[in-house]
Design an enzyme around this catalytic site. Structure first.
Site, short mmCIF file in Angstrom:
data_model
loop_
_atom_site.label_atom_id
_atom_site.label_comp_id
_atom_site.label_asym_id
_atom_site.label_seq_id
_atom_site.Cartn_x
_atom_site.Cartn_y
_atom_site.Cartn_z
N SER A 1 53.49 14.98 23.57
CA SER A 1 53.22 14.46 24.92
C SER A 1 54.42 13.75 25.54
O SER A 1 54.73 14.00 26.71
CB SER A 1 52.00 13.52 24.89
OG SER A 1 50.83 14.25 24.68
N THR B 1 44.23 10.55 22.10
CA THR B 1 44.04 11.68 21.20
C THR B 1 43.26 11.23 19.96
O THR B 1 42.74 10.10 19.92
CB THR B 1 45.40 12.35 20.85
OG1 THR B 1 45.15 13.56 20.15
CG2 THR B 1 46.30 11.44 20.05
N LYS C 1 38.88 9.40 21.16
CA LYS C 1 38.37 9.92 22.44
C LYS C 1 36.97 9.44 22.77
O LYS C 1 36.60 9.35 23.94
CB LYS C 1 38.43 11.45 22.46
CG LYS C 1 39.85 11.98 22.48
CD LYS C 1 39.90 13.48 22.66
CE LYS C 1 41.35 13.94 22.65
NZ LYS C 1 41.52 15.32 23.08
N GLY D 1 36.44 14.70 18.48
CA GLY D 1 37.55 14.78 19.42
C GLY D 1 37.33 15.64 20.64
O GLY D 1 36.62 15.28 21.57
N LYS E 1 27.53 14.78 12.11
CA LYS E 1 28.38 14.70 13.29
C LYS E 1 28.12 15.88 14.22
O LYS E 1 28.11 15.73 15.45
CB LYS E 1 29.85 14.67 12.86
CG LYS E 1 30.78 14.06 13.90
CD LYS E 1 32.16 13.83 13.30
CE LYS E 1 33.07 13.20 14.32
NZ LYS E 1 34.43 13.00 13.79
N TYR F 1 48.78 22.70 18.29
CA TYR F 1 49.97 23.37 18.84
C TYR F 1 51.24 23.02 18.07
O TYR F 1 52.29 23.61 18.29
CB TYR F 1 50.15 23.00 20.32
CG TYR F 1 50.33 21.51 20.56
CD1 TYR F 1 51.59 20.92 20.52
CD2 TYR F 1 49.24 20.69 20.82
CE1 TYR F 1 51.76 19.57 20.71
CE2 TYR F 1 49.39 19.33 21.02
CZ TYR F 1 50.65 18.77 20.96
OH TYR F 1 50.81 17.42 21.14
#
Length: 263
Positions: free
Chosen positions: A16, A61, A65, A128, A154, A210
């Site tokens: 980022s 992140t 979140k 997330g 979850k 990524y």
């Protein structure tokens, strides 16, 4: 100088700052963007710094979140629907949580011309970014959404937000057109999702990770003759939406931006 951060734990893998600082320089803005590793007990204080105007915006992140929501004054409709926040800004002295992951995921699929309508989607993970992905898939009229998480409880909690999803136990592999790795398994090069996909051919494997560029999940899928995509374009598009929200500037997404992340 305005200050922006991405917060998470771990945070070392995040590109980022590289992306936002490139756009900041390109648009001649008096700003800086950095990453900050936090613990749960530090979340309240960083929101206080936004209210005190010491910080101008935050990206959120893994694993914060959902956790960050309790410290915010207001949520956007997208953040309310998903109970997931990845972008925070100050509006009329209120700390507002927004979700640009939805737009990021949707635009990444449009970029590669993958049509979700009437497709069966299988998602690995339940935290997330998953609520954002499910929200987007519903909007794009997926036929069926199945979720599998190592902690089944979850996954069951997601049913409270999205009653149409189906839950299966970890290790079960239902029929699918597209499978999405939305777990953190793959952030380390040696990580391996211990599921057997050797008999699966001509499907679409998508990894929200990524960095690294190609996880073991994607490498194996490609070796078996499947189409693959990492989370790079999702990451770029969600960042672009956050950048526009903060700076009121639509950053350019060209080859140079993509090359930047692959250096």
């Amino acid at each position: 100088m305005k200050k922006y951060f991405v917060i998470g734990n771990p945070i070392e893998h995040s590109f980022s700052p590289k992306l936002h600082n490139y756009w900041i320089k390109e648009n001649n803005l008096d700003s800086v963007y950095e990453k900050k590793k936090l613990n749960l007990d530090q979340l309240e204080n960083i929101i206080l710094e936004i209210k005190q105007k010491k910080i101008n915006g935050i990206n959120v992140t893994v694993p914060f979140k959902q956790e960050i929501i309790k410290y915010l004054d207001k949520l956007s409709p997208e953040a309310t629907a998903t109970q997931s926040v990845n972008t925070i800004y100050l509006d009329n002295n209120l700390a507002v949580g927004h979700n640009t992951d939805i737009a990021g995921f949707t635009l990444s699929l449009k970029k590669i011309n993958f049509n979700i309508m009437n497709k069966k989607i299988f998602i690995l993970g339940a935290g997330g970014v998953v609520p954002s992905i499910v929200y987007s898939l519903n909007k794009m009229k997926a036929l069926q959404i199945t979720i599998c998480n190592r902690t089944k409880e979850k996954a069951d909690n997601l049913k409270k937000l999205f009653s149409n999803i189906k839950i299966v136990k970890w290790g079960e592999i239902p029929e699918f057109d597209m499978i999405i790795n939305a777990t953190s398994i793959g952030l380390n090069n040696e990580d391996d999702i211990n599921l057997d996909f050797s008999n699966i051919k001509n499907k679409f494997f998508y990894d929200v990770i990524y960095n690294p560029h190609e996880t073991n999940f994607l490498k194996k899928a490609k070796n078996y003759g499947n189409k693959i995509s990492n989370g790079e374009m999702m990451f770029i598009y969600q960042a672009s939406a956050a950048f526009n929200l903060w700076h009121k500037v639509q950053p350019k997404i060209g080859d140079e931006v993509i090359k930047l992340l692959n250096r």
